[in-house]
Design an enzyme around this catalytic site. Structure first.
Site, PDB file in Angstrom:
ATOM      1  N   GLY A 258       0.809  -1.207   0.000  1.00  0.00           N
ATOM      2  CA  GLY A 258       0.000   0.000   0.000  1.00  0.00           C
ATOM      3  C   GLY A 258       0.835   1.247   0.000  1.00  0.00           C
ATOM      4  O   GLY A 258       2.047   1.199  -0.189  1.00  0.00           O
ATOM      5  N   LYS A 259       0.171   2.319   0.230  1.00  0.00           N
ATOM      6  CA  LYS A 259       0.831   3.633   0.154  1.00  0.00           C
ATOM      7  C   LYS A 259       2.066   3.770   1.027  1.00  0.00           C
ATOM      8  O   LYS A 259       2.982   4.499   0.707  1.00  0.00           O
ATOM      9  CB  LYS A 259      -0.153   4.772   0.457  1.00  0.00           C
ATOM     10  CG  LYS A 259      -1.269   4.548   1.469  1.00  0.00           C
ATOM     11  CD  LYS A 259      -2.391   3.745   1.076  1.00  0.00           C
ATOM     12  CE  LYS A 259      -3.256   2.801   1.736  1.00  0.00           C
ATOM     13  NZ  LYS A 259      -3.633   1.700   0.851  1.00  0.00           N
ATOM     14  N   ARG A 260       2.092   3.034   2.125  1.00  0.00           N
ATOM     15  CA  ARG A 260       3.199   3.188   3.068  1.00  0.00           C
ATOM     16  C   ARG A 260       4.451   2.382   2.703  1.00  0.00           C
ATOM     17  O   ARG A 260       5.359   2.274   3.502  1.00  0.00           O
ATOM     18  CB  ARG A 260       2.737   2.800   4.483  1.00  0.00           C
ATOM     19  CG  ARG A 260       1.751   3.766   5.080  1.00  0.00           C
ATOM     20  CD  ARG A 260       2.408   5.038   5.598  1.00  0.00           C
ATOM     21  NE  ARG A 260       1.449   6.122   5.690  1.00  0.00           N
ATOM     22  CZ  ARG A 260       1.369   7.090   4.795  1.00  0.00           C
ATOM     23  NH1 ARG A 260       2.168   7.122   3.752  1.00  0.00           N
ATOM     24  NH2 ARG A 260       0.484   8.056   4.919  1.00  0.00           N
ATOM     25  N   HIS A 261       4.487   1.799   1.546  1.00  0.00           N
ATOM     26  CA  HIS A 261       5.608   0.931   1.219  1.00  0.00           C
ATOM     27  C   HIS A 261       6.570   1.508   0.200  1.00  0.00           C
ATOM     28  O   HIS A 261       7.249   0.773  -0.502  1.00  0.00           O
ATOM     29  CB  HIS A 261       5.098  -0.419   0.721  1.00  0.00           C
ATOM     30  CG  HIS A 261       4.449  -1.226   1.802  1.00  0.00           C
ATOM     31  ND1 HIS A 261       3.100  -1.372   1.917  1.00  0.00           N
ATOM     32  CD2 HIS A 261       4.979  -1.894   2.842  1.00  0.00           C
ATOM     33  CE1 HIS A 261       2.822  -2.103   2.976  1.00  0.00           C
ATOM     34  NE2 HIS A 261       3.940  -2.436   3.560  1.00  0.00           N
ATOM     35  N   GLY A 262       6.639   2.826   0.131  1.00  0.00           N
ATOM     36  CA  GLY A 262       7.519   3.414  -0.875  1.00  0.00           C
ATOM     37  C   GLY A 262       6.984   3.107  -2.248  1.00  0.00           C
ATOM     38  O   GLY A 262       5.771   3.071  -2.444  1.00  0.00           O
TER      39      GLY A 262
END
Length: 489
Positions: A258-262
RNA sequence: GCCCCCGUCGUCUAGAGGCCCAGGACGCCACCCUUUCAAGGUGGAGACCGCGGGUUCGAAUCCCGCCGGGGGCACCA
């Protein structure tokens, strides 16, 4: 029966690595079987459609070389390739509406007039009572009087599927084996929304049938929805395709990508300097393996050996470090001219227009030193720099000359004298002139070369010295040595 | 709450009862090569095969239970 598979993303943004792995497996299976790979766009939720997403999807697939045999024509959105189109679901509404009507007439579906507020309340109440949230089937057997009343009020109904109250629905997943679901855990799901658009379940079943899809490869988040699809195939008296649910790709923390994975979008990886062949190879090995040792596999080999039997059930974590290593492998395998051309845009963006010949002399020097295209800028920047180099005296002097500027200056002086008027200005001559100097002056080769290296490149780590000086040219090399000498005064 | 899926080194994986006191790769650590950095070579650390019970002469591989992780349960896909 001919193999026909489809990749059917929603145009809600860029394709991330999970989506693309699904596309890749579909494509590989099609190519391996000599079948057809179809691209279908599932845009039945108009509110989520992102402008430009279709173009981005097409660009990603083309970049990876996953060409589709049927699907939207990327050059002209109004057109399509293939005989089963259109391939954009929003262009097929009449088809779904007819199908929904057919189920309604056959008593397999019914109209539901419940408002979303009521549905919300029912759901909340069920959750409060720790019950599985399920539509309470209020309209399942609505008396015709009530229906007429709702219609008179101008309420637009949705179509709901009349799910069997008992029994089981089963199917065989190629990857996971037989899966069994109790019908009473399913509810009467919506098939046609009040805006006239179908819901995924209806649209994909109808399209897969009409497009003669033989195998459905999709993410395993669809496992629990598949019984609904089987029920729909039954209701239409259609033969369901073969299902294969692919394991998920997770982020480094084990959570869903998701968005938090770079970077997760494949286009982002491209922009970071990864090669398409790297992504192809790496993604092909996430959930599939050729054997117990082969890591670097070209696309022909993948196509030749791809098999359902070797697809894994368990999810995989996306490991960028290994991806980066693999990119280095592919970079090193590239012929110089080709690497030069792939590097050109990156370098020109940083240093301006490049001379082809000069570029092709530099590339071999950084060839096995880069893992990502943009690293070339840092590695070879000094070849293009005009004027003074930026480095510290400390770096140049190193341990050997740390407290002895004068000796360093003398050494540089000797080097300058040694290469004065050297002809031709090439590797062997340079080495012949400089290497003996170390011994004459009483330094280790590494000590002297280190001094020169920083003077000439501005860096403590650089490509081999004499090649570097040769490519850099006599004038620049001498200038830089003199400049370094001057700094020591 | 209900339903479903998954579980081998940190990570990607090989393994379909004896070939496994578990093999390969990335990463990590040494050493070799070497003018630095890479690349390459060699070696090493790293998995009580999630846990507990069975079945069997023998289990990572079969069965059961448990635990952990993930997914689904929308007029999203």
């Amino acid at each position: 029966m001919s193999v026909r598979v489809r990749f059917s993303p929603s145009p809600t943004g860029d394709l991330h690595v999970g989506n693309v792995r699904t596309a890749l497996f579909n494509w590989l299976f099609a190519r391996h079987e000599g079948g057809t790979f179809i691209l279908r766009i599932e845009d039945t939720d108009q509110s989520r459609v992102v402008p430009g997403a279709l173009e981005s999807i097409a660009e990603t697939l083309r970049w990876l070389g996953l060409e589709w045999d049927e699907g939207p024509d990327p050059k002209d959105p109004a057109r399509y390739i293939g005989e089963h189109g259109p391939y954009v679901q929003s262009h097929r509404l009449d088809i779904y509406q007819k199908a929904a009507r057919q189920l309604l007439d056959a008593g397999q579906a019914y109209l539901c007039f419940c408002s979303s507020q009521r549905l919300d309340e029912v759901r909340k109440d069920q959750q409060r009572r720790k019950l599985p949230p399920k539509y309470d089937r209020r309209c399942r057997d609505l008396p015709s009087d009530d229906r007429a009343q709702f219609e008179a009020q101008g309420i637009t109904p949705v179509f709901r599927f009349r799910t069997p109250l008992a029994g089981q629905t089963t199917y065989r997943d190629v990857i996971r084996g037989d899966l069994i679901f109790e019908n009473d855990t399913l509810d009467d799901f919506v098939i046609l929304k009040s805006d006239g658009f179908p819901v995924y379940h209806l649209a994909s079943v109808v399209d897969d049938h009409l497009m003669a899809i033989s195998h459905v490869f999709r993410g395993d988040e669809w496992i629990s929805s598949t019984p609904r699809h089987i029920l729909l195939y039954d209701a239409f008296s259609w033969e369901p395709p073969t299902f294969a649910h692919l394991p998920t790709i997770l982020g480094t923390d084990g959570a869903r990508l998701g968005k938090r994975h770079g970077a997760t979008s494949v286009l982002q990886f491209r922009d970071q300097g990864f090669l398409p062949e790297t992504l192809f190879n790496f993604l092909g090995l996430l959930g599939w393996s050729l054997d117990d040792r082969t890591e670097v596999i070209d696309r022909d080999t993948f196509v030749r050996h791809f098999s359902l039997e070797r697809i894994l059930k368990s999810p995989a974590i996306f490991n960028v470090e290994k991806l980066t290593w693999m990119n280095g492998v592919y970079l090193r395998a590239l012929p110089v001219e080709e690497l030069a051309e792939r590097l050109r845009p990156v370098l020109e963006a940083a240093v301006g227009p490049l001379d082809r010949e000069y570029l092709e002399r530099i590339v071999p020097l950084i060839h096995e030193r880069i893992k990502l295209l943009p690293e070339a800028v840092a590695l070879s920047g000094f070849f293009f720099q005009e004027g003074e180099l930026d480095y510290t005296l400390e770096d140049m002097l190193g341990k050997r000359f740390a407290d002895d500027d004068a000796q360093a200056a003398d050494a540089l002086e000797a080097v300058l004298a040694g290469i004065d008027g050297l002809e031709p200005w090439a590797h062997d001559g340079l080495e012949g002139a400089i290497r003996p100097l170390a011994q004459e002056l009483g330094y280790k080769t590494g000590e002297l070369f280190g001094l020169i290296r920083v003077a000439v490149t501005g860096k403590t780590a650089a490509p081999p010295l004499f090649e570097t000086m040769a490519v850099l040219g006599q004038q620049r090399t001498v200038e830089r040595l003199k400049s370094a000498r001057r700094r020591l005064r």
